[in-house]
Scaffold this motif. Structure first.
Motif, PDB file in Angstrom:
ATOM      1  N   VAL A  15       0.854  -1.187   0.000  1.00 39.43           N
ATOM      2  CA  VAL A  15       0.000   0.000   0.000  1.00 39.43           C
ATOM      3  C   VAL A  15       0.887   1.233   0.000  1.00 39.43           C
ATOM      4  N   TRP A  17       0.484   5.776   0.281  1.00 41.77           N
ATOM      5  CA  TRP A  17      -0.302   7.001   0.365  1.00 41.77           C
ATOM      6  C   TRP A  17       0.236   8.017  -0.618  1.00 41.77           C
ATOM      7  N   SER A  18      -0.652   8.774  -1.241  1.00 40.36           N
ATOM      8  CA  SER A  18      -0.231   9.886  -2.088  1.00 40.36           C
ATOM      9  C   SER A  18       0.448  10.930  -1.198  1.00 40.36           C
ATOM     10  N   GLY A  21      -1.856  12.604   1.108  1.00 36.90           N
ATOM     11  CA  GLY A  21      -2.578  11.751   2.032  1.00 36.90           C
ATOM     12  C   GLY A  21      -4.043  11.578   1.674  1.00 36.90           C
ATOM     13  N   ASP A  22      -4.454  12.106   0.516  1.00 37.44           N
ATOM     14  CA  ASP A  22      -5.854  12.007   0.101  1.00 37.44           C
ATOM     15  C   ASP A  22      -6.192  10.678  -0.564  1.00 37.44           C
ATOM     16  N   THR A  23      -5.201  10.030  -1.180  1.00 34.53           N
ATOM     17  CA  THR A  23      -5.430   8.797  -1.930  1.00 34.53           C
ATOM     18  C   THR A  23      -4.575   7.671  -1.364  1.00 34.53           C
ATOM     19  N   LEU A  24      -5.224   6.534  -1.145  1.00 31.52           N
ATOM     20  CA  LEU A  24      -4.539   5.320  -0.746  1.00 31.52           C
ATOM     21  C   LEU A  24      -4.537   4.395  -1.955  1.00 31.52           C
ATOM     22  N   SER A  25      -3.388   3.850  -2.277  1.00 33.63           N
ATOM     23  CA  SER A  25      -3.288   2.916  -3.390  1.00 33.63           C
ATOM     24  C   SER A  25      -2.785   1.578  -2.853  1.00 33.63           C
ATOM     25  N   TYR A  26      -3.213   0.491  -3.492  1.00 36.69           N
ATOM     26  CA  TYR A  26      -2.771  -0.839  -3.079  1.00 36.69           C
ATOM     27  C   TYR A  26      -2.585  -1.714  -4.308  1.00 36.69           C
ATOM     28  N   ASP A  37      -9.993   7.218  -2.916  1.00 29.83           N
ATOM     29  CA  ASP A  37     -10.119   8.585  -2.429  1.00 29.83           C
ATOM     30  C   ASP A  37     -10.716   8.440  -1.034  1.00 29.83           C
ATOM     31  N   VAL A  38      -9.897   8.583  -0.019  1.00 25.08           N
ATOM     32  CA  VAL A  38     -10.281   8.205   1.333  1.00 25.08           C
ATOM     33  C   VAL A  38     -11.485   8.994   1.840  1.00 25.08           C
ATOM     34  N   HIS A  51     -13.644   4.327  -4.690  1.00 24.29           N
ATOM     35  CA  HIS A  51     -12.747   3.182  -4.837  1.00 24.29           C
ATOM     36  C   HIS A  51     -12.751   2.723  -6.293  1.00 24.29           C
TER      37      HIS A  51
END
Length: 86
Positions: A15, A17-18, A21-26, A37-38, A51
């Motif tokens: 995982v 984080w952008s 901190g707005d986008t989590l990628s995995y 987009d959290v 998602h």
């Protein structure tokens, strides 16, 4: 307290984080890369909003890193490197 649960379709290998901190990628074992987009995902839990999943044409990525806010680099364990625009 759990804030958000995601069903990703396979083991999660990494995982990231952008920078904002707005986008989590995995990256998952089913050869997908996901972008979350959290804030949107938390406010739209029921609909699954925020998602997105992208299917890869190579073996699953094992690692990924954000280069900037809109670009991710992923690497598989065998001869596959991907540059992905978010």
């Amino acid at each position: 307290k759990t804030v958000l649960d995601l069903v990703v379709g396979g083991w999660v290998h990494d995982v990231a984080w952008s920078p904002s901190g707005d986008t989590l990628s995995y990256v998952a074992h089913d050869s997908t890369i996901g972008f979350v987009d959290v804030k949107e995902a938390i406010s739209n839990k029921e609909s699954g909003g925020g998602h997105q999943k992208v299917a890869l044409s190579c073996l699953p990525f094992k690692t990924l890193i954000f280069v900037d806010e809109n670009t991710v680099i992923g690497k598989s364990s065998f001869l596959c490197l991907g540059l992905i625009d978010v």
